[in-house]
Design a protein around this motif. Sequence first.
Motif, PDB file in Angstrom:
ATOM      1  N   ALA A  50       0.947  -1.658   0.108  1.00  0.00           N
ATOM      2  CA  ALA A  50      -0.115  -0.257   0.333  1.00  0.00           C
ATOM      3  C   ALA A  50       0.944   1.188   0.143  1.00  0.00           C
ATOM      4  CB  ALA A  50      -0.944  -0.009   1.008  1.00  0.00           C
ATOM      5  N   VAL A  51       1.825   1.175   0.659  1.00  0.00           N
ATOM      6  CA  VAL A  51       2.482   2.061   0.787  1.00  0.00           C
ATOM      7  C   VAL A  51       3.557   2.453  -0.524  1.00  0.00           C
ATOM      8  CG1 VAL A  51       4.966   3.469   1.966  1.00  0.00           C
ATOM      9  CG2 VAL A  51       3.139   2.466   3.509  1.00  0.00           C
ATOM     10  N   TRP A  52       3.949   1.644  -0.995  1.00  0.00           N
ATOM     11  CA  TRP A  52       4.329   1.719  -2.486  1.00  0.00           C
ATOM     12  C   TRP A  52       3.298   2.187  -3.757  1.00  0.00           C
ATOM     13  CZ3 TRP A  52       3.462  -0.197  -6.519  1.00  0.00           C
ATOM     14  CH2 TRP A  52       4.225  -0.468  -7.661  1.00  0.00           C
ATOM     15  N   PHE A  53       2.636   1.944  -3.193  1.00  0.00           N
ATOM     16  CA  PHE A  53       1.560   2.059  -4.577  1.00  0.00           C
ATOM     17  C   PHE A  53       1.551   3.399  -4.434  1.00  0.00           C
ATOM     18  CE2 PHE A  53      -3.379   3.114  -5.474  1.00  0.00           C
ATOM     19  CZ  PHE A  53      -2.819   2.644  -6.813  1.00  0.00           C
ATOM     20  N   VAL A  54       0.504   4.597  -3.120  1.00  0.00           N
ATOM     21  CA  VAL A  54       0.455   5.160  -2.654  1.00  0.00           C
ATOM     22  C   VAL A  54       1.669   6.495  -3.531  1.00  0.00           C
ATOM     23  CG1 VAL A  54      -0.062   7.006  -0.752  1.00  0.00           C
ATOM     24  CG2 VAL A  54      -0.803   5.698  -1.246  1.00  0.00           C
ATOM     25  N   LEU A  55       3.181   6.348  -3.273  1.00  0.00           N
ATOM     26  CA  LEU A  55       4.496   6.985  -3.240  1.00  0.00           C
ATOM     27  C   LEU A  55       4.593   7.162  -5.244  1.00  0.00           C
ATOM     28  CD1 LEU A  55       7.074   5.502  -0.735  1.00  0.00           C
ATOM     29  CD2 LEU A  55       5.652   7.980  -1.238  1.00  0.00           C
ATOM     30  N   GLU A  56       4.128   5.624  -5.719  1.00  0.00           N
ATOM     31  CA  GLU A  56       4.435   6.180  -6.814  1.00  0.00           C
ATOM     32  C   GLU A  56       3.279   6.798  -7.700  1.00  0.00           C
ATOM     33  OE1 GLU A  56       5.495   4.419 -10.678  1.00  0.00           O
ATOM     34  OE2 GLU A  56       6.432   4.079  -8.409  1.00  0.00           O
ATOM     35  N   ARG A  57       2.020   6.597  -6.995  1.00  0.00           N
ATOM     36  CA  ARG A  57       0.771   7.874  -8.004  1.00  0.00           C
ATOM     37  C   ARG A  57       1.772   8.695  -7.377  1.00  0.00           C
ATOM     38  NH1 ARG A  57      -3.004   5.149 -10.796  1.00  0.00           N
ATOM     39  NH2 ARG A  57      -4.478   7.103  -9.949  1.00  0.00           N
ATOM     40  N   LEU A  58       2.497   9.047  -5.954  1.00  0.00           N
ATOM     41  CA  LEU A  58       2.771  10.766  -5.750  1.00  0.00           C
ATOM     42  C   LEU A  58       3.203  10.653  -6.605  1.00  0.00           C
ATOM     43  CD1 LEU A  58       2.348  10.728  -1.881  1.00  0.00           C
ATOM     44  CD2 LEU A  58       0.955  12.226  -3.603  1.00  0.00           C
ATOM     45  N   ARG A  59       4.232   9.643  -6.938  1.00  0.00           N
ATOM     46  CA  ARG A  59       5.753  10.390  -8.021  1.00  0.00           C
ATOM     47  C   ARG A  59       4.872  10.654  -9.312  1.00  0.00           C
ATOM     48  NH1 ARG A  59       8.219   8.411 -12.400  1.00  0.00           N
ATOM     49  NH2 ARG A  59       6.960   6.306 -12.073  1.00  0.00           N
ATOM     50  N   GLN A  60       4.127   9.644  -9.858  1.00  0.00           N
ATOM     51  CA  GLN A  60       3.176  10.331 -10.809  1.00  0.00           C
ATOM     52  C   GLN A  60       2.470  11.492 -11.479  1.00  0.00           C
ATOM     53  OE1 GLN A  60       1.029   6.819 -11.725  1.00  0.00           O
ATOM     54  NE2 GLN A  60       2.682   5.148 -12.459  1.00  0.00           N
ATOM     55  N   ALA A  61       2.333  11.539 -10.046  1.00  0.00           N
ATOM     56  CA  ALA A  61       1.441  12.974 -10.095  1.00  0.00           C
ATOM     57  C   ALA A  61       2.722  14.238 -10.369  1.00  0.00           C
ATOM     58  CB  ALA A  61       1.179  13.002  -8.803  1.00  0.00           C
ATOM     59  N   ARG A  62       3.521  14.054  -9.400  1.00  0.00           N
ATOM     60  CA  ARG A  62       4.159  15.359  -9.913  1.00  0.00           C
ATOM     61  C   ARG A  62       4.920  14.962 -11.224  1.00  0.00           C
ATOM     62  NH1 ARG A  62       7.745  13.282  -5.191  1.00  0.00           N
ATOM     63  NH2 ARG A  62       5.889  13.078  -3.704  1.00  0.00           N
ATOM     64  N   ALA A  63       5.654  14.070 -11.493  1.00  0.00           N
ATOM     65  CA  ALA A  63       6.082  13.494 -12.943  1.00  0.00           C
ATOM     66  C   ALA A  63       4.465  14.906 -13.789  1.00  0.00           C
ATOM     67  CB  ALA A  63       6.726  12.838 -13.160  1.00  0.00           C
ATOM     68  N   ARG A  64       3.588  14.552 -14.032  1.00  0.00           N
ATOM     69  CA  ARG A  64       3.168  15.047 -14.889  1.00  0.00           C
ATOM     70  C   ARG A  64       3.030  16.848 -14.377  1.00  0.00           C
ATOM     71  NH1 ARG A  64      -1.192  12.990 -19.108  1.00  0.00           N
ATOM     72  NH2 ARG A  64      -1.646  15.684 -19.373  1.00  0.00           N
ATOM     73  N   ARG A  65       3.027  16.873 -13.440  1.00  0.00           N
ATOM     74  CA  ARG A  65       2.954  18.278 -12.753  1.00  0.00           C
ATOM     75  C   ARG A  65       3.910  18.920 -13.300  1.00  0.00           C
ATOM     76  NH1 ARG A  65       0.615  17.578  -8.294  1.00  0.00           N
ATOM     77  NH2 ARG A  65       2.257  16.767  -7.190  1.00  0.00           N
ATOM     78  N   ALA A  66       5.082  18.893 -13.310  1.00  0.00           N
ATOM     79  CA  ALA A  66       6.030  19.104 -13.960  1.00  0.00           C
ATOM     80  C   ALA A  66       6.134  19.266 -15.616  1.00  0.00           C
ATOM     81  CB  ALA A  66       7.241  18.044 -13.945  1.00  0.00           C
ATOM     82  N   ILE A  67       5.483  17.968 -16.264  1.00  0.00           N
ATOM     83  CA  ILE A  67       5.386  18.495 -18.468  1.00  0.00           C
ATOM     84  C   ILE A  67       4.505  19.076 -17.730  1.00  0.00           C
ATOM     85  CG2 ILE A  67       4.254  17.219 -19.561  1.00  0.00           C
ATOM     86  CD1 ILE A  67       5.751  14.309 -18.383  1.00  0.00           C
ATOM     87  N   ASP A  68       3.086  19.431 -17.415  1.00  0.00           N
ATOM     88  CA  ASP A  68       1.819  20.436 -17.682  1.00  0.00           C
ATOM     89  C   ASP A  68       2.952  22.236 -17.237  1.00  0.00           C
ATOM     90  OD1 ASP A  68       0.266  18.388 -18.010  1.00  0.00           O
ATOM     91  OD2 ASP A  68      -0.947  18.587 -15.620  1.00  0.00           O
TER      92      ASP A  68
END
Length: 194
Positions: free
Chosen positions: A23-41
């Motif tokens: 569960a911790v890995w899943f949450v951290l991975e989702r946060l990493r993906q959201a940060r990467a997408r925000r950086a692209i945006d």
Amino acid sequence: MKSFLGLPLWLWVLLGLAALAAAVWFVLERLRQARARRAIDNVISSVAYDELRNVLLPTGGGEQIHVNYLLLTQRGLLVIDLFDVAGVVFAGEKMEQWSVFGPKRHFTFSNPLPMLYDRVAAVRHVAGDMPVEGRILFSMRGEFPKGRPEQVLRLDALQDEFPAVERTPGGVAAAFAPVWEQVKQAAQPNPLAR
């Protein structure tokens, strides 16, 4: 030895820790993906005075077409289709299928340039004489060892072609304001976009 549902307690503790770690890995991975997408945006937004994301525009034939990004830039309007794929990309303007050789898998997808041209035509239909350009934009995770079509950019080259702008009133944005308002009025949010 104590047990619960036929299994020793230590095994339940071990299963609980494994579930918690997953569960911790899943949450951290989702946060990493959201940060990467925000950086692209943020990079995409940096070249625009104003923007529309994931909208439907009329094509002129009674239909609508989805547009990922529509930006008001110094040079006019810019339509962007974003591809965030990891790996080596083999692409050509006349190729029917483009290939991606990633670290974990290989896949192909249809050449996106014809759809980009359709999107640009739909924007031109609404914008009239205002300059409209289109680009296929790949994130930094995609590489082009054999070259790329002219309409294809990587994220790191976007600001080279379309300089970053200050979002202040007046200037170029004011000159394009009436047409931009017309485009915004024609655009509808795409209910299927995420």
